[in-house]
Design a protein around this motif. Structure first.
Motif, PDB file in Angstrom:
ATOM      1  N   LEU A 181      26.362 109.545  -4.592  1.00  0.00           N
ATOM      2  CA  LEU A 181      25.545 110.211  -5.607  1.00  0.00           C
ATOM      3  C   LEU A 181      24.670 109.208  -6.322  1.00  0.00           C
ATOM      4  CD1 LEU A 181      24.987 112.805  -7.385  1.00  0.00           C
ATOM      5  CD2 LEU A 181      26.608 111.740  -8.975  1.00  0.00           C
ATOM      6  N   GLN A 182      23.411 109.569  -6.510  1.00  0.00           N
ATOM      7  CA  GLN A 182      22.518 108.751  -7.317  1.00  0.00           C
ATOM      8  C   GLN A 182      21.756 109.636  -8.289  1.00  0.00           C
ATOM      9  OE1 GLN A 182      20.043 106.486  -4.576  1.00  0.00           O
ATOM     10  NE2 GLN A 182      21.254 104.659  -5.027  1.00  0.00           N
ATOM     11  N   LEU A 183      21.562 109.120  -9.481  1.00  0.00           N
ATOM     12  CA  LEU A 183      20.722 109.771 -10.473  1.00  0.00           C
ATOM     13  C   LEU A 183      19.593 108.808 -10.811  1.00  0.00           C
ATOM     14  CD1 LEU A 183      23.914 110.558 -11.216  1.00  0.00           C
ATOM     15  CD2 LEU A 183      22.769 111.888 -12.961  1.00  0.00           C
ATOM     16  N   GLN A 184      18.376 109.303 -10.819  1.00  0.00           N
ATOM     17  CA  GLN A 184      17.219 108.459 -11.065  1.00  0.00           C
ATOM     18  C   GLN A 184      16.304 109.092 -12.104  1.00  0.00           C
ATOM     19  OE1 GLN A 184      16.283 105.252  -9.580  1.00  0.00           O
ATOM     20  NE2 GLN A 184      15.024 105.468 -11.435  1.00  0.00           N
ATOM     21  N   ARG A 233      26.006 112.633 -15.239  1.00  0.00           N
ATOM     22  CA  ARG A 233      26.706 113.810 -14.723  1.00  0.00           C
ATOM     23  C   ARG A 233      28.033 113.997 -15.458  1.00  0.00           C
ATOM     24  NH1 ARG A 233      29.033 113.911  -8.593  1.00  0.00           N
ATOM     25  NH2 ARG A 233      30.720 112.742  -9.600  1.00  0.00           N
ATOM     26  N   VAL A 234      28.422 115.254 -15.671  1.00  0.00           N
ATOM     27  CA  VAL A 234      29.680 115.592 -16.328  1.00  0.00           C
ATOM     28  C   VAL A 234      30.461 116.541 -15.421  1.00  0.00           C
ATOM     29  CG1 VAL A 234      30.772 116.605 -18.359  1.00  0.00           C
ATOM     30  CG2 VAL A 234      28.559 115.447 -18.576  1.00  0.00           C
ATOM     31  N   PRO A 235      31.631 116.136 -14.920  1.00  0.00           N
ATOM     32  CA  PRO A 235      32.444 117.054 -14.127  1.00  0.00           C
ATOM     33  C   PRO A 235      32.877 118.247 -14.983  1.00  0.00           C
ATOM     34  CG  PRO A 235      33.177 114.792 -13.822  1.00  0.00           C
ATOM     35  CD  PRO A 235      32.227 114.789 -14.982  1.00  0.00           C
ATOM     36  N   SER A 236      32.687 119.440 -14.487  1.00  0.00           N
ATOM     37  CA  SER A 236      33.070 120.614 -15.269  1.00  0.00           C
ATOM     38  C   SER A 236      34.570 120.839 -15.175  1.00  0.00           C
ATOM     39  CB  SER A 236      32.310 121.850 -14.778  1.00  0.00           C
ATOM     40  OG  SER A 236      32.699 122.174 -13.456  1.00  0.00           O
ATOM     41  N   GLY A 237      35.123 121.469 -16.183  1.00  0.00           N
ATOM     42  CA  GLY A 237      36.552 121.751 -16.196  1.00  0.00           C
ATOM     43  C   GLY A 237      37.400 120.607 -16.724  1.00  0.00           C
ATOM     44  N   ARG A 267      28.962 109.672 -13.868  1.00  0.00           N
ATOM     45  CA  ARG A 267      27.920 108.966 -13.118  1.00  0.00           C
ATOM     46  C   ARG A 267      26.672 108.894 -13.985  1.00  0.00           C
ATOM     47  NH1 ARG A 267      31.753 108.169 -10.447  1.00  0.00           N
ATOM     48  NH2 ARG A 267      32.052 108.456  -8.195  1.00  0.00           N
ATOM     49  N   TRP A 268      26.024 107.726 -13.971  1.00  0.00           N
ATOM     50  CA  TRP A 268      24.853 107.493 -14.808  1.00  0.00           C
ATOM     51  C   TRP A 268      23.674 107.029 -13.964  1.00  0.00           C
ATOM     52  CZ3 TRP A 268      25.117 106.762 -20.486  1.00  0.00           C
ATOM     53  CH2 TRP A 268      26.375 107.100 -21.020  1.00  0.00           C
ATOM     54  N   GLY A 269      22.484 107.352 -14.436  1.00  0.00           N
ATOM     55  CA  GLY A 269      21.299 106.748 -13.867  1.00  0.00           C
ATOM     56  C   GLY A 269      21.178 105.321 -14.382  1.00  0.00           C
TER      57      GLY A 269
END
Lengths: 110, 122
Positions: B2-5, B99-103, B111-113
Motif C-alpha cells: 500500500l502506498q499513499l501519495q 489510512r485508518v483500519p475500520s472496526g 499507513r501514512w503518506g
C-alpha cells in the motif's frame, strides 16, 4: 478540544527503560480505550507503535508497550536503543468522533 | 504494498483555498475495511488532526478547523481530497494523508503518506 499533555523531553541511556506520559481528560483518554502512540524521526512520516492503548502492530518491537490509568496513558520503551531516539506523539479518540494529539515528546538516547 | 501519495500546490496565497489529493495504490478506497484521514504538522511543531472520512461517507473534522474544511472521496480515481478555505500563514505545514483500519481504534493511523509541505504566502 485541547491537546493532550506530554513532557517536552525525556532521556535515557542504552539498555535502560523510559516512560512517556500522556494526560488527557474524561472526554478523551479517560473515556475510551483508544489511545495510539506514534514515533517520528526527523523528516519522516510518523509510524504507529501502539494502538488501542496497548496493542502493537505487526513488526513493532516488543520493547514498546502501552498502558492507561484514568485520564493518563503511558508509553514504555525498554532496552533503549540508539534508533529509538525520535519524537513520540500520543493521540486519543475523543467525543463527537474526533481525534486529539499530544504535543509530542523528544526522546534522547544518551 | 500500500502506498499513499499526497499531491497539490506547494504554495497558496492568503485567503485562498488549499486543495490536496491523496492517491491510494494497492488498495481500494471504497473498501469497508478502511477510513481515510488528514493530519498536518507546522514546521518545528507537533501533529494536528484535521479530519477523517469514514467508508460510509461520514466526515468528522477538528472543531477548530471545521468551518473551513471539506473532505471527499473519489472512488473512480481511488483518491481522497482535502480542501481548506481562507488560509493564513498559520496553515503553513506538512500535510499528511493516512489510512485508518475500520472496526478498531479510530485514531489508529496505520499507513501514512510521505507528507507534502504547503506554504501560505503572497
Amino acid at each position: 478540544q485541547s491537546a493532550l499533555t506530554q513532557p517536552a523531553s525525556v532521556s535515557g541511556s542504552p539498555g535502560q527503560s523510559i516512560t512517556i506520559s500522556c494526560t488527557g481528560t474524561s472526554s478523551d483518554v479517560g473515556a475510551y480505550n483508544y489511545v495510539s502512540w506514534y514515533q517520528q524521526h526527523p523528516g519522516k512520516a510518523p509510524k504507529v507503535m501502539i494502538y488501542d492503548v496497548h496493542y502493537r502492530p505487526s513488526g513493532v518491537s516488543n520493547r514498546f508497550s502501552g498502558s492507561k490509568s484514568a485520564n493518563t496513558a503511558s508509553l514504555t520503551i525498554s532496552g533503549l536503543q540508539a534508533e529509538d531516539e525520535a519524537d513520540y506523539y500520543c493521540s486519543s479518540y475523543a467525543s463527537s468522533s474526533t481525534v486529539v494529539f499530544g504535543g509530542g515528546t523528544k526522546l534522547t538516547v544518551l | 504494498q500500500l502506498q499513499l501519495q499526497e499531491s497539490g500546490p506547494g504554495l497558496v496565497k492568503p485567503s485562498e483555498t488549499l486543495s490536496l489529493t491523496c492517491t491510494v495504490s494497492s488498495d481500494s478506497i471504497s473498501s469497508i475495511n478502511y477510513h481515510w484521514g488528514w493530519i498536518r504538522q507546522p514546521p518545528g511543531k507537533g501533529l494536528e488532526w484535521i479530519g477523517t472520512i469514514y467508508y460510509t461517507g461520514s466526515t468528522y473534522y477538528n472543531p477548530s478547523l471545521k468551518s473551513r474544511v471539506t473532505m471527499s472521496v473519489d472512488t473512480s480515481k481511488n483518491h481522497f481530497s482535502l480542501r481548506l478555505s481562507s488560509v493564513t500563514a498559520a496553515d503553513t505545514a506538512v500535510y499528511y494523508c493516512a489510512r485508518v483500519p475500520s472496526g478498531y481504534d479510530p485514531n489508529w493511523f496505520d499507513r501514512w503518506g510521505q507528507g507534502t509541505l504547503v506554504t501560505v504566502s503572497s
